[in-house]
Design a protein around this motif. Structure first.
Motif, mmCIF file in Angstrom:
data_model
loop_
_atom_site.group_PDB
_atom_site.id
_atom_site.type_symbol
_atom_site.label_atom_id
_atom_site.label_comp_id
_atom_site.label_asym_id
_atom_site.label_seq_id
_atom_site.Cartn_x
_atom_site.Cartn_y
_atom_site.Cartn_z
ATOM 1 N N LEU A 107 65.260 -68.078 20.278
ATOM 2 C CA LEU A 107 66.061 -68.745 19.264
ATOM 3 C C LEU A 107 66.659 -67.678 18.362
ATOM 4 N N THR A 108 67.978 -67.708 18.199
ATOM 5 C CA THR A 108 68.639 -66.790 17.276
ATOM 6 C C THR A 108 69.529 -67.603 16.350
ATOM 7 N N MET A 109 69.592 -67.176 15.101
ATOM 8 C CA MET A 109 70.488 -67.826 14.150
ATOM 9 C C MET A 109 70.608 -66.979 12.899
ATOM 10 N N GLN A 110 71.620 -67.298 12.147
ATOM 11 C CA GLN A 110 71.846 -66.680 10.853
ATOM 12 C C GLN A 110 71.789 -67.826 9.838
ATOM 13 N N ILE A 111 70.909 -67.691 8.837
ATOM 14 C CA ILE A 111 70.764 -68.732 7.815
ATOM 15 C C ILE A 111 71.349 -68.195 6.504
ATOM 16 N N ILE A 112 72.323 -68.905 5.999
ATOM 17 C CA ILE A 112 72.938 -68.544 4.722
ATOM 18 C C ILE A 112 72.147 -69.271 3.633
ATOM 19 N N ILE A 113 71.687 -68.519 2.629
ATOM 20 C CA ILE A 113 70.845 -69.117 1.588
ATOM 21 C C ILE A 113 71.493 -68.972 0.207
ATOM 22 N N ASP A 114 70.988 -69.766 -0.731
ATOM 23 C CA ASP A 114 71.431 -69.658 -2.129
ATOM 24 C C ASP A 114 71.147 -68.258 -2.647
ATOM 25 N N PRO A 115 71.970 -67.780 -3.587
ATOM 26 C CA PRO A 115 71.759 -66.433 -4.129
ATOM 27 C C PRO A 115 70.379 -66.231 -4.765
ATOM 28 N N GLU A 116 69.792 -67.267 -5.357
ATOM 29 C CA GLU A 116 68.496 -67.124 -6.033
ATOM 30 C C GLU A 116 67.308 -67.472 -5.135
ATOM 31 N N ALA A 117 67.544 -67.811 -3.901
ATOM 32 C CA ALA A 117 66.468 -68.258 -3.010
ATOM 33 C C ALA A 117 65.537 -67.106 -2.629
ATOM 34 N N GLU A 118 64.296 -67.463 -2.306
ATOM 35 C CA GLU A 118 63.299 -66.505 -1.815
ATOM 36 C C GLU A 118 63.474 -66.388 -0.293
ATOM 37 N N GLU A 119 63.976 -65.246 0.147
ATOM 38 C CA GLU A 119 64.271 -65.045 1.567
ATOM 39 C C GLU A 119 63.075 -65.310 2.471
ATOM 40 N N GLN A 120 61.930 -64.731 2.105
ATOM 41 C CA GLN A 120 60.750 -64.853 2.967
ATOM 42 C C GLN A 120 60.256 -66.290 3.063
ATOM 43 N N GLN A 121 60.385 -67.054 2.004
ATOM 44 C CA GLN A 121 59.962 -68.458 2.034
ATOM 45 C C GLN A 121 60.856 -69.257 2.981
ATOM 46 N N VAL A 122 62.154 -69.019 2.904
ATOM 47 C CA VAL A 122 63.091 -69.705 3.807
ATOM 48 C C VAL A 122 62.797 -69.298 5.255
ATOM 49 N N LEU A 123 62.566 -68.014 5.465
ATOM 50 C CA LEU A 123 62.268 -67.523 6.809
ATOM 51 C C LEU A 123 61.003 -68.174 7.364
ATOM 52 N N LEU A 124 59.942 -68.236 6.558
ATOM 53 C CA LEU A 124 58.687 -68.851 7.013
ATOM 54 C C LEU A 124 58.884 -70.327 7.358
ATOM 55 N N ARG A 125 59.609 -71.050 6.529
ATOM 56 C CA ARG A 125 59.845 -72.479 6.801
ATOM 57 C C ARG A 125 60.704 -72.660 8.052
ATOM 58 N N ALA A 126 61.690 -71.793 8.244
ATOM 59 C CA ALA A 126 62.550 -71.877 9.430
ATOM 60 C C ALA A 126 61.751 -71.582 10.699
#
Length: 163
Positions: A107-126
């Protein structure tokens, strides 16, 4: 199943059918003096082999073209929907799911996140969502909108970059 073993099986089957065709056409030639048996047997066997190998060719072509396996498309869409609905996710770019082996996927993808978001948290949930796809290797790039704009500027001038 394993495509290599399926290919070996089909090859052995083709050899067997070829041998049977030679025996049948030899019988027609010897006992009935009918020599059209050989080309007719060859044509029938060729059609049978072509018909039997088509599913293997189709499946192999899908793998080589890195297509989402047919049985995985609905699961993949649900996974993408869950990720897109996550807090802090703005968009998903370039999502791809393809077969890595007979029992695992990439699985490959690019996730665009809010400027204030926690990258690692989004990555873990994804990655947690991706785990629902089964045995899966994940390559997920987390990108902020400002970085995406910079990447766009770089790509617009990529002909000037020498590697």
């Amino acid at each position: 199943g394993d495509k290599n073993m399926e290919g070996v099986y089909l090859h052995v089957l083709a050899d067997l059918l070829g041998s049977i065709g030679v025996v049948i056409s030899s019988i027609f030639a010897k006992y009935f003096n009918w020599h059209l048996g050989d080309p007719i047997c060859s044509a029938v066997i060729s059609v049978m082999i072509l018909y039997s190998v088509m599913p293997l060719l189709k499946s192999t072509a899908e793998d080589l073209l890195l297509m989402t396996p047919p049985g995985m498309q609905a699961k993949f869409n649900r996974c993408l929907r869950k990720i897109h609905e996550m807090e802090d996710v703005v968009a998903i770019h370039e999502p791809h799911l393809f077969r890595y082996s007979s029992s695992s996927y990439v699985l490959t993808m690019q996730i665009i996140i809010d400027p204030e978001a926690e990258e690692q948290q989004v990555l873990l949930r994804a990655r947690e969502c991706a785990g629902q796809l089964g045995k899966c290797k994940c390559v997920i790039q987390i990108v902020r909108p400002e970085t995406l704009k910079q990447i766009g500027k770089i790509e617009a001038h990529s002909e000037d970059i020498l590697w």
